[in-house]
Write an enzyme that holds these catalytic residues in place. Structure first.
Site, mmCIF file in Angstrom:
data_model
loop_
_atom_site.group_PDB
_atom_site.id
_atom_site.type_symbol
_atom_site.label_atom_id
_atom_site.label_comp_id
_atom_site.label_asym_id
_atom_site.label_seq_id
_atom_site.Cartn_x
_atom_site.Cartn_y
_atom_site.Cartn_z
ATOM 1 N N GLU A 271 0.739 -1.668 -0.088
ATOM 2 C CA GLU A 271 0.339 -0.245 -0.314
ATOM 3 C C GLU A 271 0.756 1.315 0.030
ATOM 4 O O GLU A 271 1.741 1.714 0.549
ATOM 5 C CB GLU A 271 -0.556 -0.159 1.461
ATOM 6 C CG GLU A 271 -2.506 0.867 1.428
ATOM 7 C CD GLU A 271 -3.446 0.533 2.693
ATOM 8 O OE1 GLU A 271 -3.137 1.211 3.114
ATOM 9 O OE2 GLU A 271 -3.440 -0.575 2.321
ATOM 10 N N HIS A 290 -8.233 3.062 0.886
ATOM 11 C CA HIS A 290 -7.898 2.840 2.267
ATOM 12 C C HIS A 290 -8.704 4.614 3.068
ATOM 13 O O HIS A 290 -7.750 5.268 4.049
ATOM 14 C CB HIS A 290 -6.231 3.057 3.068
ATOM 15 C CG HIS A 290 -6.280 1.773 4.572
ATOM 16 N ND1 HIS A 290 -5.322 1.373 4.843
ATOM 17 C CD2 HIS A 290 -6.452 2.229 5.221
ATOM 18 C CE1 HIS A 290 -5.502 1.448 5.609
ATOM 19 N NE2 HIS A 290 -6.626 1.303 6.272
HETATM 20 N N1 LIG Z 1 -10.439 0.347 6.063
HETATM 21 C C1 LIG Z 1 -9.296 1.468 6.741
HETATM 22 O O1 LIG Z 1 -10.431 2.531 6.747
HETATM 23 C C2 LIG Z 1 -9.552 0.647 8.504
HETATM 24 C C3 LIG Z 1 -10.893 1.767 9.484
HETATM 25 C C4 LIG Z 1 -10.677 0.694 10.926
HETATM 26 C C5 LIG Z 1 -10.437 -0.218 10.816
HETATM 27 N N2 LIG Z 1 -9.474 -0.829 10.157
HETATM 28 C C6 LIG Z 1 -8.857 -2.633 9.856
HETATM 29 O O2 LIG Z 1 -10.283 -3.258 10.386
HETATM 30 C C7 LIG Z 1 -10.010 -4.712 11.329
HETATM 31 C C8 LIG Z 1 -10.951 -4.421 12.864
HETATM 32 O O3 LIG Z 1 -11.306 -2.866 13.386
HETATM 33 P P1 LIG Z 1 -12.163 -3.331 14.448
HETATM 34 O O4 LIG Z 1 -12.173 -2.101 15.090
HETATM 35 O O5 LIG Z 1 -13.282 -4.043 14.470
HETATM 36 O O6 LIG Z 1 -11.028 -3.882 15.481
HETATM 37 P P2 LIG Z 1 -11.510 -5.345 16.288
HETATM 38 O O7 LIG Z 1 -10.220 -5.324 17.172
HETATM 39 O O8 LIG Z 1 -12.887 -4.681 17.470
HETATM 40 O O9 LIG Z 1 -11.815 -6.303 15.867
HETATM 41 C C9 LIG Z 1 -10.672 -7.530 15.499
HETATM 42 C C10 LIG Z 1 -11.380 -8.591 15.274
HETATM 43 O O10 LIG Z 1 -10.517 -9.740 14.361
HETATM 44 C C11 LIG Z 1 -10.606 -10.962 15.696
HETATM 45 N N3 LIG Z 1 -9.852 -12.301 14.700
HETATM 46 C C12 LIG Z 1 -8.186 -12.267 15.395
HETATM 47 N N4 LIG Z 1 -7.621 -13.154 15.722
HETATM 48 C C13 LIG Z 1 -8.426 -13.886 13.908
HETATM 49 C C14 LIG Z 1 -8.911 -14.926 13.080
HETATM 50 N N5 LIG Z 1 -7.099 -15.861 13.004
HETATM 51 N N6 LIG Z 1 -9.633 -15.390 12.368
HETATM 52 C C15 LIG Z 1 -10.862 -14.209 12.094
HETATM 53 N N7 LIG Z 1 -11.186 -13.171 13.312
HETATM 54 C C16 LIG Z 1 -9.761 -12.934 13.788
HETATM 55 C C17 LIG Z 1 -10.672 -10.652 16.752
HETATM 56 O O11 LIG Z 1 -11.258 -11.695 17.584
HETATM 57 C C18 LIG Z 1 -11.006 -9.281 17.070
HETATM 58 O O12 LIG Z 1 -12.924 -9.680 17.313
HETATM 59 C C19 LIG Z 1 -8.411 -3.966 11.928
HETATM 60 O O13 LIG Z 1 -7.537 -4.467 11.009
HETATM 61 C C20 LIG Z 1 -8.082 -2.464 11.401
HETATM 62 O O14 LIG Z 1 -6.682 -2.228 10.960
HETATM 63 C C21 LIG Z 1 -9.916 -0.576 8.733
#
Ligand SMILES: NC(=O)c1ccc[n+]([C@@H]2O[C@H](COP(=O)([O-])OP(=O)(O)OC[C@H]3O[C@@H](n4cnc5c(N)ncnc54)[C@H](O)[C@@H]3O)[C@@H](O)[C@H]2O)c1
Length: 352
Positions: A271, A290
């Site tokens: 990215e 993103h």
């Molecule tokens: N695109 C964007 O702009 C943007 C913005 C915010 C967050 N994100 C990304 O989105 C994702 C989720 O964010 P969130 O706020 O829901 O975080 P969160 O920590 O609340 O949720 C993440 C989930 O992933 C799960 N997880 C961990 N290992 C796993 C596995 N092996 N298989 C399946 N699930 C698994 C965790 O148990 C957790 O429930 C993160 O990677 C974050 O970086 C992206």
């Protein structure tokens, strides 16, 4: 910050998503320096007398960068993800890293729905066709689909995954499956997700696959050729989590072979994608840079969170969302006042 510490220098590596963070830091008495450059020599020089660093992806805080910040107490991410920071190196140096949890819940779940609907309704190619005058002959050849009644498989049922599940179930009449071995079961029940213990079972049943797990050693490269082949023919794939979860080469092959009908990506690996990458020219793919989590509202909340946590750290208080809390208590901790407190605690021992 202003009274106890004499105008601590706070470096922002790239501007914050919301300018309110800049004025809040200034109000707290910080000396603010915005480095809007990817040049490592510039950021290293800026850090030499800085107490705090706020960094926006994709800039990477390596051990070399941390070494340049000899007085750094805290490094703040721009959002939830910490994959652009060498956490182990920060911990070794006693530097606390903080992130900002939960702010993606609303904007990223909305973005995922936008992408799912845009794929099903062929919004982007339709828009282009109207503009270039080819739309009216093609209308009957389009195969638009409805979201109602579809099975959506979500990998990662955290803040974003659970909110997305709730919206898809309540507002769109979808059946929602989830895979997340570490999920809070109560949250899943409340969101109406049917949790499956095995990923392959979710893949087999999902018309639409949405990826929103956190990036870990387990989820890196989790969706490759085998997993995409397990989806039903004509499935859609949406990635709004982290780029490294999905193998882009495998995705391209699945699209080119017509096994997948489309994909929508907000995150990539690498990215940004290099110029000329085949995804950029693929008409079955919808892309956004993103930005799913960077709405004005979420950026405002993340700016407040960053300023509060930086201020807490510079006053020696434990912030609300530490990523490596052991850095605060280790021998090399840079926590302000730790040495003074430590000395006080040691005095009686020395007397004894
Ligand atoms: N695109 C964007 O702009 C943007 C913005 C915010 C967050 N994100 C990304 O989105 C994702 C989720 O964010 P969130 O706020 O829901 O975080 P969160 O920590 O609340 O949720 C993440 C989930 O992933 C799960 N997880 C961990 N290992 C796993 C596995 N092996 N298989 C399946 N699930 C698994 C965790 O148990 C957790 O429930 C993160 O990677 C974050 O970086 C992206």
């Amino acid at each position: 910050m202003n009274r106890q510490i004499d105008r601590p220098k706070v470096v922002l590596w790239r501007p914050m998503y919301h300018p309110v963070g800049h004025s809040l830091l200034a109000d707290k008495g910080a000396e603010l320096l915005v480095v809007d450059s990817g040049d490592l020599s510039v950021i290293k020089e800026a850090l030499c007398d800085a107490k705090a660093l706020w960094v926006r992806t994709p800039e990477r805080v390596t051990a070399e960068i941390l070494d340049a910040g000899r007085n750094l107490v805290v490094v703040s991410t721009s959002g939830l993800g910490t994959d652009n920071i060498d956490i182990a190196a920060a911990t070794e140096r006693g530097i606390l890293v903080v992130n900002h949890r939960g702010f993606g819940r609303v904007p990223v779940s909305e973005h995922a729905i936008l992408m799912i609907l845009a794929l099903g309704k062929q919004l982007v190619s339709g828009d282009q066709a109207v503009r270039n005058g080819t739309a009216w002959n093609r209308r009957s050849g389009l195969h638009l689909t409805e979201l109602a009644g579809k099975t959506v498989g979500i990998v990662g049922i955290g803040f974003i995954g659970s909110e997305l599940a709730r919206k898809l179930g309540c507002a769109f009449g979808c059946r929602v499956l989830g895979f997340d071995p570490y999920a809070d079961q109560r949250l899943c029940r409340l969101a109406g997700v049917e949790m499956l213990p095995v990923l392959s079972e979710l893949l087999r049943q999902s018309d639409i696959l949405v990826l929103v797990p956190e990036l870990t050693a387990e989820t890196r490269g989790m969706i490759g050729a085998t997993e995409l082949a397990a989806l039903p023919k004509g499935a859609l794939v949406v990635n709004v989590g982290r780029g490294q979860v999905l193998d882009l080469e495998a995705l391209l092959r699945a699209l080119d072979s017509d096994h997948l009908a489309g994909a929508a990506l907000d995150v990539f690996y690498p990215e940004p994608l290099p110029q000329g990458h085949p995804l950029l020219a693929n008409p079955k793919v919808i892309l956004s840079p993103h930005v799913a989590g960077t709405t004005i509202e979420a950026s405002f909340g993340m700016a407040h969170s960053a300023v509060q946590q930086i201020d807490d750290c510079l006053h020696g208080r434990m912030p609300s969302s530490p990523v490596n809390p052991t850095a605060w208590d280790c021998v090399h901790s840079r926590r302000p006042d730790v040495k003074r407190l430590d000395a006080k605690m040691r005095t009686p021992a020395l007397v004894v």
